[in-house]
Design an enzyme around this catalytic site. Structure first.
Site, short mmCIF file in Angstrom:
data_model
loop_
_atom_site.label_atom_id
_atom_site.label_comp_id
_atom_site.label_asym_id
_atom_site.label_seq_id
_atom_site.Cartn_x
_atom_site.Cartn_y
_atom_site.Cartn_z
N PHE A 43 0.86 -1.20 0.00
CA PHE A 43 0.00 0.00 0.00
C PHE A 43 0.89 1.23 0.00
CE2 PHE A 43 -2.39 3.46 1.93
CZ PHE A 43 -3.55 3.43 1.16
N ASP B 66 9.53 2.14 1.02
CA ASP B 66 8.44 2.94 1.61
C ASP B 66 8.38 2.64 3.11
OD1 ASP B 66 6.05 3.91 2.61
OD2 ASP B 66 4.87 3.38 0.82
N LYS C 56 3.60 9.53 8.49
CA LYS C 56 2.95 9.02 9.71
C LYS C 56 3.61 9.48 11.01
CE LYS C 56 0.37 5.10 7.85
NZ LYS C 56 -1.01 5.33 8.25
N1 PLP Z 1 2.73 4.11 2.39
C1 PLP Z 1 2.47 3.24 3.38
C2 PLP Z 1 3.39 2.10 3.61
C3 PLP Z 1 1.34 3.43 4.19
O1 PLP Z 1 1.08 2.55 5.18
C4 PLP Z 1 0.49 4.53 3.95
C5 PLP Z 1 -0.72 4.76 4.76
O2 PLP Z 1 -1.23 3.88 5.39
C6 PLP Z 1 0.81 5.41 2.90
C7 PLP Z 1 1.93 5.17 2.15
C8 PLP Z 1 -0.05 6.61 2.63
O3 PLP Z 1 0.19 7.56 3.59
P1 PLP Z 1 -0.88 8.76 3.88
O4 PLP Z 1 -2.12 8.09 4.36
O5 PLP Z 1 -0.18 9.61 4.91
O6 PLP Z 1 -1.06 9.49 2.63
#
Ligand code: PLP
Length: 391
Positions: free
Chosen positions: A135, A220, A247
């Protein structure tokens, strides 16, 4: 103030129905505890989905934000600010970044990934290899890199070309990457999938595959970074070209960052990307306070010890088939598809948990969660599973 039912009734009349009905209306928090609009207290084992690193209303964060906002709240990116430069340097140091590394600040994880996606295009290549179950966010670019069909289908066509491979399978990764691949994109653990941990050596294998083809390795760490797993980055020990974080970085104040490590730090050039709010001094001051507090309060060690205790305690019940994760990013599989019932039963007993899939529970509490709070959940755990009818 009106009670909770009043706001729960007004919510669907005023807010788009993207998240489904909210479970509670929360009005305040302190440490790892929150209170709803009826005054009921909960221990927050979700932490705003791995965001509230310092818990709620931590004095260091409140002070940093208040002081910065009362000094200089926002300037455009035509100007630099002290917190912005200091935070960029701090993040590069935490990532043990080689010379030439640079940071681009954003307001969210999705935007950090969007910046990174554009950065990869500057290699002159367009092909990305990402993982099934991964994700990366909900904007069109980040969504293009996210495999889940239900999220993608309503918005196709999405930017291409992306190949998805089974997560954790180094052979499949090697077979998918070619000399046309701009980047391999992986999470060190898949948070939204329910905390899926790859086999030992998977990220190192990805590094070697990227090197074989002159591709970038983009990791990521939006969910796993900044102390969540008991170290600054879950991928520590493997050299990434691009790292994205968000986050926990701002502890609840919106901020994300795309780190271009080594030569990747120079791929985005003037005019290639921009943002009005990204790198805002208040957000950067918040992030500096989060990092300083994690150090001052010894939270990396605390998270490691408490995470182990929680995992052991949760796994002791035979209705838990498997517990995964590190530090305070914990995923567990139930023996039956009853995670929604478990979340509801936990809430009834004053604990906020999360169900990322019908049979999985995720815990991502504040890093300041106390041992007492962890023990309270463990003591309540068999009763929660009984009440949810897990068998
Ligand atoms: N990347 C990862 C691994 C995530 O867990 C998330 C959100 O859960 C995101 C990107 C997206 O982040 P945001 O919700 O701050 O846009």
């Amino acid at each position: 103030m009106s009670g909770m039912s009043d706001y729960l009734e007004r919510y669907p009349g005023a807010l788009m129905n993207t998240f489904g009905p909210p479970k509670l209306v929360l009005t305040r928090g302190a440490g790892a505890h929150v209170w709803d609009a009826d005054g009921t207290e909960y221990v927050d084992f979700l932490g705003g989905i791995a965001v509230n690193a310092l818990g709620h209303a931590h004095p260091a964060l409140v002070d940093a934000v208040t002081t910065q906002l009362s000094t200089l709240g926002h300037v455009s990116n035509f100007f630099a600010t002290v917190p912005q430069v200091e935070l960029a340097e701090r993040l590069l140091a935490l990532a043990d970044a080689p010379a030439g590394s640079k940071v681009f600040f954003t307001n969210s994880g999705t935007e950090a990934n969007e910046a990174a996606f554009k950065l990869t295009r500057r290699t002159g290549r367009t092909h990305i290899v990402a993982a099934e179950g991964g994700f990366h966010g909900r904007t069109m670019g980040a969504l293009a890199l996210t495999s889940k069909e239900a999220y993608r289908a309503p918005f196709e066509p999405l930017p291409g070309e992306v190949t998805f491979v089974p997560y954790g399978d180094a052979e499949a990764l090697a077979a998918a990457v070619t000399d046309r691949t701009a980047a391999i994109l992986l999470e060190p653990m898949q948070g939204e999938a329910g905390v899926v941990v790859p086999p030992e050596g998977y990220l190192a294998a990805a590094r070697a595959i990227a090197d074989d083809h002159g591709s970038l390795l983009w990791i990521d760490e939006v969910q796993t970074g900044l102390g969540r797993v008991g170290r600054w980055f879950a991928s520590e020990g493997v050299r990434a070209d691009v790292l994205t974080v968000a986050k926990g970085l701002g502890g609840g104040f919106p901020i994300g960052a795309c780190l271009g490590l080594g030569a990747a730090g120079d791929l985005l050039q003037p005019g290639n990307h921009g943002t009005t709010f990204g790198g805002n001094p208040v957000a950067c001051a918040a992030a500096l306070a989060v990092i300083a507090t994690i150090e001052e309060e010894g939270l990396l060690e605390h998270v490691t010890v408490l995470g182990q205790k929680l995992r052991d305690g949760l796994a002791a019940d035979p209705r838990v088939a498997e517990v995964r994760g590190e530090g305070l990013l914990i995923g567990l599989d139930l023996v039956s598809e009853s995670s929604a019932q478990v979340v509801a039963a936990a809430q009834e007993r004053g604990f906020i948990l999360n169900a990322p899939t019908p049979s999985r529970i995720r815990l991502a509490p504040p890093l300041v969660l106390t041992t007492d709070d962890a023990e309270a959940l463990l003591a309540a755990w068999p009763g929660i599973l009984d009440a949810a009818g897990v068998q």
